[in-house]
Design an enzyme around this catalytic site. Sequence first.
Site: not given
Length: 433
Positions: A147, A242, A270
């Site tokens: 994702y 990522d 995050k």
Amino acid sequence: MSSGGGKKSRELFELAKKVTPGGVHSPVRAFRAVGGTPIFMASASGPRIHDVDGRDYVDYVGSWGPAILGHAYPEVVEAVREAVGRGLSFGTPHAGEVELAEMIRRMVPALEKVRFCNSGTEATMSCIRLARGYTGRKKIIKFSGCYHGHSDALLVAAGSGALTLGRPDSAGVTEGAIFDTLVLPFNDLPAVRAAFEMYAKEIAAVLLEPVPANAGLILPEPGYLQALRELTQKHHVLLIFDEVMTGFRLGPGGAQGKYGIRPDLSAFGKVIGGGMPVGAFAGRGEVMDYLAPDGPVYQAGTLSGNPVAMAAGLAQMRVLAQGGVYERLEELGRTLENMVCDEIRSAGAPVTLVRLDSMFCLFFQGPESAVRNLQDAQRCNTRAYGTFFHRMLEGGVYFPPSQFETCFLSAAHGPQEFEITQKAIREALRPKA
Ligand SMILES: *Cc1c(COP(=O)(O)O)cnc(C)c1O
């Protein structure tokens, strides 16, 4: 333990549904994968999260990753308070941006230049545009089960067969938007080699979560990341990690530090924002300099590098850079793993635990087949996970409301939390009479 009734949460959810699609501002919060209605939280502190109905949970979601030190960590909260007093946003450069960028560079050697944005989605989306602008090529390779946020070109999951062109994963994403996105299975080097053979000079970048953590938790097989680095280098294709989930989570250098790989570009989010909306992408100076205003690739953000967000990120990263935190997280991880595995064994439950440092996942399937990719993960018994999730809630433990999410430990977790967790797991894995 009383279930509390969840009255306030239920009332709030009814109101929320009237003013917001599905009552939530991000779909996985809606509990669709596990049934029931979402719990509205009132506050969070350390390893615990507290709902509006007066219940208290040991939290293994950690805001989906940022809360690595635990919630409302005093130094982070204090830094935010102090920053707020100096103004919420300037729309100009400021010292906090430079400090956080410098700190990130010190922690991750491959990052020569850094640009801040506001989310992980923006970070990966910008990496793709930059890679295309830099190489003058169109195609990107991504992997099913990885994702990368919700930008159009990356919202493709599985292709049937290694070289099938991706299909849209969402209504509203056009064939055109994903035409140049090739979707391959993870942990499958022949598939990557075949794609390189077929599209040799058209591929701009290979983008991946080095440790996929959005289809449960999937580990890269030994040598896989290294081989991707060698292949991409050979074909003059950019390698993009990522690390929105893994960055500053799997040790100070993220997954690239852990596995000793130097990607060309990396995306962050995050942990880097300490709980505030921060994203960043970074990498080789020569590539990053293709960005506006120096270069021809446009990318911008009114609130990028926001001073309050930078202050939160800096405060959290300072604690992480001081040392000790990752050692503690690994120790906690090992203790938790032993405890959970003991409970699984004594219950004889068909559940497999996968853990890497402070990230872990319980796959509701037997240990006979390791989960190597999305297809394997999809064989899980999601209904059994739903039952487990609700029993854990009853026992005062908040797991992610989906089989396909990763759980996080924070440095604030301790023996008390583990005791509650053990009791809850024992009940949750007990076969229903
Ligand atoms: C969460 C996540 C994103 C998206 O980040 P947002 O801040 O939610 O836009 C991208 N990539 C990975 C690996 C993620 O875990």
